[in-house]
Write a protein that holds these residues in place. Structure first.
Motif, short mmCIF file in Angstrom:
data_model
loop_
_atom_site.label_atom_id
_atom_site.label_comp_id
_atom_site.label_asym_id
_atom_site.label_seq_id
_atom_site.Cartn_x
_atom_site.Cartn_y
_atom_site.Cartn_z
N ASN A 52 0.77 -1.24 0.00
CA ASN A 52 0.00 0.00 0.00
C ASN A 52 0.80 1.29 0.00
N VAL A 53 2.06 1.26 0.40
CA VAL A 53 2.78 2.50 0.69
C VAL A 53 3.03 3.36 -0.55
N GLU A 54 3.27 2.76 -1.70
CA GLU A 54 3.54 3.57 -2.90
C GLU A 54 2.35 4.47 -3.25
N GLU A 55 1.16 3.94 -3.14
CA GLU A 55 -0.05 4.73 -3.40
C GLU A 55 -0.16 5.91 -2.42
N TYR A 56 0.15 5.67 -1.17
CA TYR A 56 0.07 6.73 -0.17
C TYR A 56 1.18 7.76 -0.32
N ILE A 57 2.36 7.32 -0.76
CA ILE A 57 3.44 8.28 -1.03
C ILE A 57 3.05 9.18 -2.20
N GLU A 58 2.45 8.61 -3.24
CA GLU A 58 1.98 9.42 -4.37
C GLU A 58 0.95 10.43 -3.89
N TYR A 59 0.01 10.00 -3.06
CA TYR A 59 -1.01 10.90 -2.53
C TYR A 59 -0.35 11.99 -1.68
N PHE A 60 0.65 11.63 -0.90
CA PHE A 60 1.36 12.59 -0.07
C PHE A 60 1.93 13.71 -0.94
N PHE A 61 2.61 13.35 -2.03
CA PHE A 61 3.20 14.37 -2.90
C PHE A 61 2.13 15.17 -3.64
N GLU A 62 1.00 14.57 -3.96
CA GLU A 62 -0.10 15.31 -4.58
C GLU A 62 -0.60 16.39 -3.63
N ARG A 63 -0.65 16.08 -2.34
CA ARG A 63 -1.07 17.06 -1.34
C ARG A 63 -0.17 18.28 -1.34
N TYR A 64 1.12 18.06 -1.62
CA TYR A 64 2.09 19.16 -1.62
C TYR A 64 2.44 19.63 -3.02
N ASP A 65 1.67 19.17 -4.02
CA ASP A 65 1.88 19.56 -5.42
C ASP A 65 3.29 19.30 -5.89
N GLU A 66 3.83 18.16 -5.53
CA GLU A 66 5.17 17.78 -5.97
C GLU A 66 5.12 16.34 -6.49
#
Length: 76
Positions: A61-75
């Motif tokens: 699951n972590v890759e999906e959440y890391i992608e979401y994390f960067f989307e939150r910060y627009d990176e």
């Protein structure tokens, strides 16, 4: 004021990320933490790991959440 202690296991990942697993009774809470951003994001909670290890659940699951994390910060 009441106080309680909880058990936390920290899994270290590349890129300043860790996953913290907090246990509260039968419930496990998974959090994605990024040291560079100083942010802790709740991923999900599980009452039953369905025969999987915490490591297996994080890896799935972590890759999906890391992608979401960067989307939150627009990176990314």
């Amino acid at each position: 004021m009441k106080k309680f202690e909880k058990r936390v296991t920290v899994y270290i990942l590349p890129g300043d990320f860790t996953v913290e697993v907090e246990r509260n009774g039968d419930l496990k809470d998974f959090y994605l933490v990024n040291k560079a951003y100083g942010d802790k994001m709740h991923m999900f909670s599980l009452a039953d790991c369905y025969g999987k290890t915490e490591e297996d659940i994080i890896a799935a699951n972590v890759e999906e959440y890391i992608e979401y994390f960067f989307e939150r910060y627009d990176e990314n």
